[in-house]
Design a protein around this motif. Structure first.
Motif, short mmCIF file in Angstrom:
data_model
loop_
_atom_site.label_atom_id
_atom_site.label_comp_id
_atom_site.label_asym_id
_atom_site.label_seq_id
_atom_site.Cartn_x
_atom_site.Cartn_y
_atom_site.Cartn_z
N GLY A 134 13.33 -2.51 -51.48
CA GLY A 134 14.38 -3.29 -50.84
C GLY A 134 14.89 -2.65 -49.57
N PHE A 135 15.86 -3.33 -48.95
CA PHE A 135 16.38 -2.88 -47.66
C PHE A 135 16.98 -1.48 -47.75
CE2 PHE A 135 19.51 -2.60 -44.27
CZ PHE A 135 18.79 -3.04 -43.18
N ASN A 136 17.65 -1.18 -48.87
CA ASN A 136 18.27 0.14 -49.01
C ASN A 136 17.23 1.26 -48.99
OD1 ASN A 136 20.82 -0.95 -49.13
ND2 ASN A 136 20.87 -1.03 -51.37
N TRP A 137 16.04 0.96 -49.52
CA TRP A 137 14.99 1.97 -49.54
C TRP A 137 14.50 2.27 -48.12
CZ3 TRP A 137 10.22 3.56 -48.19
CH2 TRP A 137 9.61 4.55 -48.95
N TRP A 138 14.25 1.20 -47.34
CA TRP A 138 13.75 1.40 -45.99
C TRP A 138 14.74 2.19 -45.15
CZ3 TRP A 138 9.07 0.24 -46.71
CH2 TRP A 138 8.65 -0.94 -47.33
N GLY A 139 16.01 1.97 -45.37
CA GLY A 139 17.04 2.53 -44.50
C GLY A 139 17.48 3.94 -44.84
N ARG A 140 16.65 4.72 -45.51
CA ARG A 140 16.98 6.11 -45.80
C ARG A 140 15.93 7.02 -45.17
NH1 ARG A 140 17.76 4.66 -51.31
NH2 ARG A 140 16.03 6.00 -51.92
N PRO A 141 16.33 8.01 -44.38
CA PRO A 141 15.34 8.93 -43.81
C PRO A 141 14.71 9.79 -44.89
CG PRO A 141 17.57 9.68 -43.31
CD PRO A 141 17.70 8.34 -43.95
N ARG A 142 13.40 9.96 -44.79
CA ARG A 142 12.63 10.77 -45.73
C ARG A 142 11.73 11.71 -44.95
NH1 ARG A 142 13.62 6.09 -48.41
NH2 ARG A 142 13.74 6.18 -50.68
N SER A 143 11.31 12.79 -45.57
CA SER A 143 10.43 13.74 -44.91
C SER A 143 8.99 13.22 -44.92
CB SER A 143 10.49 15.10 -45.61
OG SER A 143 9.50 15.98 -45.08
N TYR A 144 8.28 13.44 -43.82
CA TYR A 144 6.85 13.12 -43.82
C TYR A 144 6.01 14.40 -43.71
CZ TYR A 144 6.97 13.49 -38.60
OH TYR A 144 7.11 13.92 -37.29
N LEU A 145 6.55 15.51 -44.13
CA LEU A 145 5.89 16.81 -43.96
C LEU A 145 5.08 17.25 -45.18
CD1 LEU A 145 8.77 18.68 -42.09
CD2 LEU A 145 6.75 17.57 -41.12
N SER A 146 4.93 16.37 -46.16
CA SER A 146 4.09 16.70 -47.30
C SER A 146 3.59 15.42 -47.95
CB SER A 146 4.87 17.55 -48.33
OG SER A 146 5.96 16.81 -48.84
N ALA A 203 10.33 21.94 -48.06
CA ALA A 203 10.71 20.89 -47.12
C ALA A 203 11.74 21.40 -46.12
CB ALA A 203 11.26 19.69 -47.87
N ALA A 204 12.71 22.21 -46.59
CA ALA A 204 13.72 22.77 -45.70
C ALA A 204 13.09 23.70 -44.66
CB ALA A 204 14.77 23.53 -46.52
N VAL A 205 12.10 24.49 -45.09
CA VAL A 205 11.41 25.39 -44.16
C VAL A 205 10.66 24.59 -43.10
CG1 VAL A 205 9.58 27.11 -43.94
CG2 VAL A 205 11.21 27.27 -45.83
N LEU A 206 9.92 23.59 -43.54
CA LEU A 206 9.13 22.79 -42.61
C LEU A 206 10.01 22.02 -41.62
CD1 LEU A 206 6.44 21.45 -45.09
CD2 LEU A 206 6.13 23.22 -43.35
N GLU A 207 11.14 21.51 -42.09
CA GLU A 207 12.06 20.81 -41.20
C GLU A 207 12.67 21.77 -40.19
OE1 GLU A 207 14.74 18.83 -43.80
OE2 GLU A 207 13.20 17.48 -44.58
N PHE A 208 12.98 23.01 -40.62
CA PHE A 208 13.51 24.02 -39.70
C PHE A 208 12.48 24.34 -38.61
CE2 PHE A 208 14.27 28.32 -38.20
CZ PHE A 208 15.64 28.31 -37.94
N ILE A 209 11.22 24.45 -39.01
CA ILE A 209 10.15 24.72 -38.05
C ILE A 209 10.07 23.60 -37.01
CG2 ILE A 209 7.63 24.84 -37.79
CD1 ILE A 209 7.58 26.37 -40.48
N GLU A 210 10.10 22.35 -37.46
CA GLU A 210 10.02 21.22 -36.53
C GLU A 210 11.15 21.24 -35.52
OE1 GLU A 210 7.65 18.75 -36.21
OE2 GLU A 210 6.52 20.05 -37.56
N ARG A 211 12.36 21.62 -35.97
CA ARG A 211 13.51 21.61 -35.07
C ARG A 211 13.49 22.75 -34.07
NH1 ARG A 211 16.37 20.85 -39.93
NH2 ARG A 211 17.24 22.93 -39.75
N ASN A 212 12.73 23.81 -34.37
CA ASN A 212 12.82 25.03 -33.56
C ASN A 212 11.49 25.48 -32.98
OD1 ASN A 212 15.79 26.15 -34.06
ND2 ASN A 212 15.03 25.40 -36.02
N LEU A 213 10.53 24.59 -32.88
CA LEU A 213 9.20 24.97 -32.41
C LEU A 213 9.21 25.57 -31.01
CD1 LEU A 213 6.71 22.20 -33.59
CD2 LEU A 213 6.58 24.64 -34.07
N ALA A 214 10.12 25.12 -30.16
CA ALA A 214 10.14 25.60 -28.78
C ALA A 214 10.80 26.97 -28.65
CB ALA A 214 10.85 24.60 -27.88
N ASP A 215 11.42 27.47 -29.71
CA ASP A 215 12.10 28.77 -29.66
C ASP A 215 11.05 29.87 -29.79
OD1 ASP A 215 13.58 31.10 -30.08
OD2 ASP A 215 15.15 30.04 -31.18
#
Length: 308
Positions: A134-146, A203-215
C-alpha cells in the motif's frame, strides 16, 4: 532509446527553463550555479534514469504512462545528497543509500538543499504482482545497501551506463530482469521480519560510508569513532563477506568516479580532479584500479559516454 541531457546556461533561470522543457515537469527551480544532467534509457516497459542536479525544487502533476495510459510507479535510489519528496500530504527524506517510491498518477514534488544524484526506475503498476504494498509502504525510506535491492540498484546503474551499446531485444530482457529483482526486493521488505542486531549495525556502517565518501579521512578508525565501537568490532561485522571494509570504501569511491566521468554535468572537470575529490591522490594508481574494476581506463570510460 538513450537520452542524454545537460543544461548549458549562463543563469539559474535559463537552466531551470532548459530542464523544464526537456523533462516536461510542471515547475522547475534550479537554485545554484551547477549544471544539471540526466541520462536514461528504456528497457522494454521499464525506464531507467540517472539525474544529477544542484539545489532545486521540482513539481509534477498526475501522469499516466505516455504509451499505455496506465498508472506507473517511480522508484528513487538516492546516491548523493539529500532529497525531500512530498505526495498525498506526506514528506519523505531520503539520504545516500536509501530508496522509496511514488505513484506517478498522483501529484508530487521534491527538492534538494544541495547537490544530489538519483537513480530512478519507472514501470507500470501492472508489472508488479498483486497484492502490491500500500501507499504507506512506498512512502518509507529503506536501505538499498544489502540483499536483492542492492543487486537491483547495481544492475540498474550499470544498465544506464551501457544501454546505448545494447540491442532492443537485449534491453527488453534486462528490463524483465529488473522487474524480477524488484519483486524480490519488495517481498524481502514486506516479510515482516526485523533485521537482527548485526544487520542493523552493518547497515549503519554502510550508510555512514555513503555519507562520507568524499572525506579523505574515511576509514575504519573514523567509522569506529563515529559509531562508538572498536575497529575489531567493525572488522567482525564484515567477516565472511566478499569484500573487506576497506575494499568496500575503495569500490564505492571508484563507483562515484565512474558516475562523474560519464555525467555531462562534469564534462569540464578533469579526470585528475575527479579522482582527487574522491580520495585518489596518485593518477596512475587510480587509472589501474579503475580499469581493474570496470574493464576500461577512466579516459576510455569518459570517451564512450560522450560517444553515446
Amino acid at each position: 532509446m538513450l537520452k542524454v541531457f545537460s543544461t548549458r546556461a549562463g543563469s539559474r533561470l535559463e537552466r531551470s527553463r532548459q530542464w523544464l522543457a526537456f523533462t516536461g515537469a510542471d515547475r522547475v527551480e534550479i537554485d545554484d550555479d551547477r549544471e544539471a544532467s540526466l541520462r536514461g534509457s528504456d528497457f522494454g516497459p521499464v525506464r531507467l534514469c540517472q539525474a544529477s542536479l544542484g539545489r532545486h525544487r521540482i513539481a509534477q502533476s498526475p501522469r499516466l504512462d505516455s504509451e499505455t495510459e496506465e498508472a506507473a510507479l517511480k522508484f528513487f535510489f538516492q546516491e548523493e545528497g539529500i532529497t525531500r519528496l512530498r505526495q498525498h500530504g506526506r514528506e519523505i527524506e531520503i539520504r545516500p543509500g536509501q530508496w522509496c517510491a511514488l505513484r506517478k498518477d498522483m501529484a508530487y514534488e521534491f527538492d534538494a538543499p544541495g547537490h544530489s544524484r538519483q537513480l530512478t526506475i519507472t514501470l507500470p503498476c501492472r508489472l508488479l504482482p498483486a497484492p502490491r504494498p500500500g501507499f504507506n509502504w512506498w512512502g518509507r525510506p529503506r536501505s538499498y545497501l544489502s540483499g536483492a535491492v542492492q543487486v537491483l540498484h547495481a544492475g540498474a546503474s550499470a544498465a544506464v551506463m551501457t544501454g546505448a551499446t545494447l540491442s532492443p531485444p537485449e534491453r527488453e530482457l534486462i528490463g524483465g530482469h529488473m522487474v524480477q529483482l524488484l519483486e524480490l526486493a519488495l517481498r524481502a521488505g514486506d516479510s515482516g521480519s526485523l533485521p537482527d542486531m548485526r544487520e542493523r549495525r552493518r547497515a549503519a556502517v554502510l550508510e555512514f560510508i555513503e555519507r562520507n565518501l568524499a572525506d579523505p579521512a574515511l576509514g575504519v578508525t573514523m567509522i569506529a569513532q563515529a559509531l562508538g565501537c572498536s575497529s575489531r568490532t567493525l572488522h567482525k561485522l564484515f567477516e565472511g563477506e566478499a569484500n573487506t571494509l576497506a575494499r568496500i570504501i575503495w569500490n564505492r569511491r571508484l563507483d562515484r568516479c565512474r558516475s562523474e566521468l560519464t555525467d555531462p554535468a562534469f564534462a569540464a572537470r578533469s579526470i585528475t580532479d575527479i579522482a582527487h575529490f574522491w580520495g585518489f591522490s596518485d593518477s596512475q594508481h587510480f587509472s589501474r584500479a579503475f580499469k581493474a574494476r570496470f574493464g576500461r581506463t577512466p579516459r576510455e570510460c569518459r570517451a564512450l559516454a560522450v560517444l553515446h
